[in-house]
Structure formats: C-alpha cells, structure tokens
Design an enzyme around this catalytic site. Structure first.
Site, PDB file in Angstrom:
ATOM      1  N   LYS A  11       0.827  -1.216   0.000  1.00  0.00           N
ATOM      2  CA  LYS A  11       0.000   0.000   0.000  1.00  0.00           C
ATOM      3  C   LYS A  11       0.865   1.272   0.000  1.00  0.00           C
ATOM      4  O   LYS A  11       2.076   1.208   0.256  1.00  0.00           O
ATOM      5  CB  LYS A  11      -0.926  -0.045   1.223  1.00  0.00           C
ATOM      6  CG  LYS A  11      -1.961  -1.184   1.169  1.00  0.00           C
ATOM      7  CD  LYS A  11      -2.942  -1.113   2.349  1.00  0.00           C
ATOM      8  CE  LYS A  11      -3.987  -2.218   2.283  1.00  0.00           C
ATOM      9  NZ  LYS A  11      -4.984  -2.122   3.387  1.00  0.00           N
ATOM     10  N   ASN A 114      -1.974   0.504   6.715  1.00  0.00           N
ATOM     11  CA  ASN A 114      -1.521  -0.775   7.277  1.00  0.00           C
ATOM     12  C   ASN A 114      -0.677  -1.622   6.318  1.00  0.00           C
ATOM     13  O   ASN A 114      -0.642  -2.845   6.414  1.00  0.00           O
ATOM     14  CB  ASN A 114      -2.687  -1.554   7.882  1.00  0.00           C
ATOM     15  CG  ASN A 114      -3.741  -1.940   6.870  1.00  0.00           C
ATOM     16  OD1 ASN A 114      -3.607  -1.649   5.690  1.00  0.00           O
ATOM     17  ND2 ASN A 114      -4.771  -2.616   7.327  1.00  0.00           N
ATOM     18  N   GLU A 128      -9.694 -10.828  -7.313  1.00  0.00           N
ATOM     19  CA  GLU A 128      -8.715  -9.739  -7.182  1.00  0.00           C
ATOM     20  C   GLU A 128      -7.578  -9.879  -8.191  1.00  0.00           C
ATOM     21  O   GLU A 128      -7.086  -8.874  -8.724  1.00  0.00           O
ATOM     22  CB  GLU A 128      -8.177  -9.722  -5.746  1.00  0.00           C
ATOM     23  CG  GLU A 128      -9.261  -9.313  -4.753  1.00  0.00           C
ATOM     24  CD  GLU A 128      -8.827  -9.426  -3.300  1.00  0.00           C
ATOM     25  OE1 GLU A 128      -7.677  -9.835  -3.033  1.00  0.00           O
ATOM     26  OE2 GLU A 128      -9.650  -9.097  -2.422  1.00  0.00           O
TER      27      GLU A 128
HETATM   28  P1  RTP Z   1      -7.102  -5.720   3.389  1.00  0.00           P
HETATM   29  O1  RTP Z   1      -8.423  -6.077   2.743  1.00  0.00           O
HETATM   30  O2  RTP Z   1      -6.616  -4.340   3.041  1.00  0.00           O
HETATM   31  O3  RTP Z   1      -6.072  -6.785   3.157  1.00  0.00           O
HETATM   32  O4  RTP Z   1      -7.275  -5.717   4.981  1.00  0.00           O
HETATM   33  P2  RTP Z   1      -8.022  -6.786   5.856  1.00  0.00           P
HETATM   34  O5  RTP Z   1      -8.559  -7.896   5.004  1.00  0.00           O
HETATM   35  O6  RTP Z   1      -7.105  -7.149   6.968  1.00  0.00           O
HETATM   36  O7  RTP Z   1      -9.216  -5.924   6.431  1.00  0.00           O
HETATM   37  P3  RTP Z   1     -10.653  -5.630   5.780  1.00  0.00           P
HETATM   38  O8  RTP Z   1     -11.669  -5.949   6.822  1.00  0.00           O
HETATM   39  O9  RTP Z   1     -10.800  -6.266   4.441  1.00  0.00           O
HETATM   40  O10 RTP Z   1     -10.627  -4.051   5.611  1.00  0.00           O
HETATM   41  C1  RTP Z   1     -10.020  -3.452   4.483  1.00  0.00           C
HETATM   42  C2  RTP Z   1      -9.219  -2.254   4.942  1.00  0.00           C
HETATM   43  O11 RTP Z   1     -10.115  -1.281   5.464  1.00  0.00           O
HETATM   44  C3  RTP Z   1      -9.526  -0.614   6.557  1.00  0.00           C
HETATM   45  N1  RTP Z   1     -10.349  -0.762   7.730  1.00  0.00           N
HETATM   46  N2  RTP Z   1     -10.599   0.216   8.543  1.00  0.00           N
HETATM   47  N3  RTP Z   1     -11.536   1.797  10.669  1.00  0.00           N
HETATM   48  C4  RTP Z   1     -11.868   0.514  10.600  1.00  0.00           C
HETATM   49  O12 RTP Z   1     -12.580  -0.016  11.453  1.00  0.00           O
HETATM   50  C5  RTP Z   1     -11.367  -0.267   9.506  1.00  0.00           C
HETATM   51  N4  RTP Z   1     -11.612  -1.539   9.290  1.00  0.00           N
HETATM   52  C6  RTP Z   1     -10.955  -1.850   8.156  1.00  0.00           C
HETATM   53  C7  RTP Z   1      -8.157  -1.224   6.788  1.00  0.00           C
HETATM   54  O13 RTP Z   1      -7.181  -0.387   6.222  1.00  0.00           O
HETATM   55  C8  RTP Z   1      -8.244  -2.550   6.068  1.00  0.00           C
HETATM   56  O14 RTP Z   1      -6.981  -2.950   5.612  1.00  0.00           O
END
Ligand code: RTP
Ligand code: MG
Length: 141
Positions: A11, A114, A128
């Site tokens: 990112k 992140n 994706e």
């Molecule tokens: P990613 O998709 O980016 O790999 O991250 P992830 O699966 O660990 O998390 P996901 O639930 O898919 O969320 C995508 C991105 O959204 C942001 N986020 N912010 N403020 C919040 O509560 C929150 N929750 C998620 C994060 O940057 C996350 O990587």
C-alpha cells in the site's frame, strides 16, 4: 496442501517508506514466488471497485482516499497454501493487534495505513487477481 495464488498489494504508506524490497523478501523467504508484479497509481474508481465489499462501511471514503494517495505495488504470489500463508505474514488488520515479526507489526502505522493487502479467501483471490492482471501478465514458473 494445494498450490494457490493470492493477490498482494504493497500500500502507499509502505511504498512511501521505501520498504518494497523488504516486504517482497518476506514473501520469498516464506517460499512464495512472485509470478506477476506492477506498480501503479489507483484512481477512485479502481480503488473503490477493488474494495466494493466495504462500500457501505463508515471507513470506505478514508480507505479509498488512502489507497489513491500514492503508488502501490500489486503482485500475484504463488505457493503452497499461499492465501493463508500471506495473511499470516501480514498480521492483523490493526497493527496494534498484529503479532510481532509480521509485516504490519513491523511496517504499519495504523488500521488505515496498514502497509499491505492480501486476499482473504480463494474466491477473493480469483476476483482480485483478475481485477489487476491479464493472463499474459502472470508468469507461471
Ligand atoms: P485488506 O483487505 O486491506 O487486506 O485488509 P483486511 O482484510 O485485513 O481488512 P478488511 O476488513 O478487508 O478491511 C479493508 C481495509 O479497510 C480498513 N479498515 N478500517 N476503521 C476501521 O474499522 C477499519 N476496518 C478496516 C483497513 O485499512 C483494512 O486494511
Ligand atoms: Mg480484506
């Protein structure tokens, strides 16, 4: 265990910190091969479409704003159990909760900035990878 492919994104925060190589090295050291890679700058439409599953979430606008704030490096990683392996290497979404030694523990600032994305299931990985790469851009070895 099956050989899988997963979509990884370095990112804008990690690109800005100049740790592209360090992150790619972690994938290679874990036995994942980089079979496709490119650097690009996402626009609102491309980033919003990628994270369409989060469209109704309160953080969606910030997420799209962050993902378009600078260049990203998108890759396809291939190897045994690649989807789960990459999620383990990445660590928890919130770097404060990420295990020591994971990419997010070492390079991420916050839940927004992140450092990396990784597909979370076989279905997501297929969607994706197709979202960013043509078949000719993936170099199986
Ligand atoms: P990613 O998709 O980016 O790999 O991250 P992830 O699966 O660990 O998390 P996901 O639930 O898919 O969320 C995508 C991105 O959204 C942001 N986020 N912010 N403020 C919040 O509560 C929150 N929750 C998620 C994060 O940057 C996350 O990587
Ligand atoms: Mg996710």
């Amino acid at each position: 265990m099956a050989v899988e492919r997963t979509l990884s994104i370095i990112k804008p925060d990690a690109v800005g910190k100049n740790v592209i190589g360090e992150i790619l090295t972690r994938f290679e050291k874990a036995g994942l091969q980089i079979v496709a890679a490119k650097m690009l700058k996402l626009d609102d439409e491309k980033a919003g479409g990628f994270y369409a599953e989060h469209k109704e979430r309160p953080f969606f606008g910030d997420l799209v704003g962050f993902m378009t704030s600078g260049p990203v490096v998108v890759q396809v990683l291939e190897g045994e159990n690649a989807i789960a392996k990459n999620r383990e290497l990445m660590g928890a979404t919130n770097p404060k909760e990420a295990d020591a030694g994971t990419i997010r523990a070492d390079f991420a600032e916050s839940i927004d900035a992140n450092a990396v994305h990784g597909s979370d299931s076989a279905e997501s990985a297929a969607r994706e990878i197709d979202y960013f790469f043509n078949a000719e851009e993936i170099c199986a070895r």
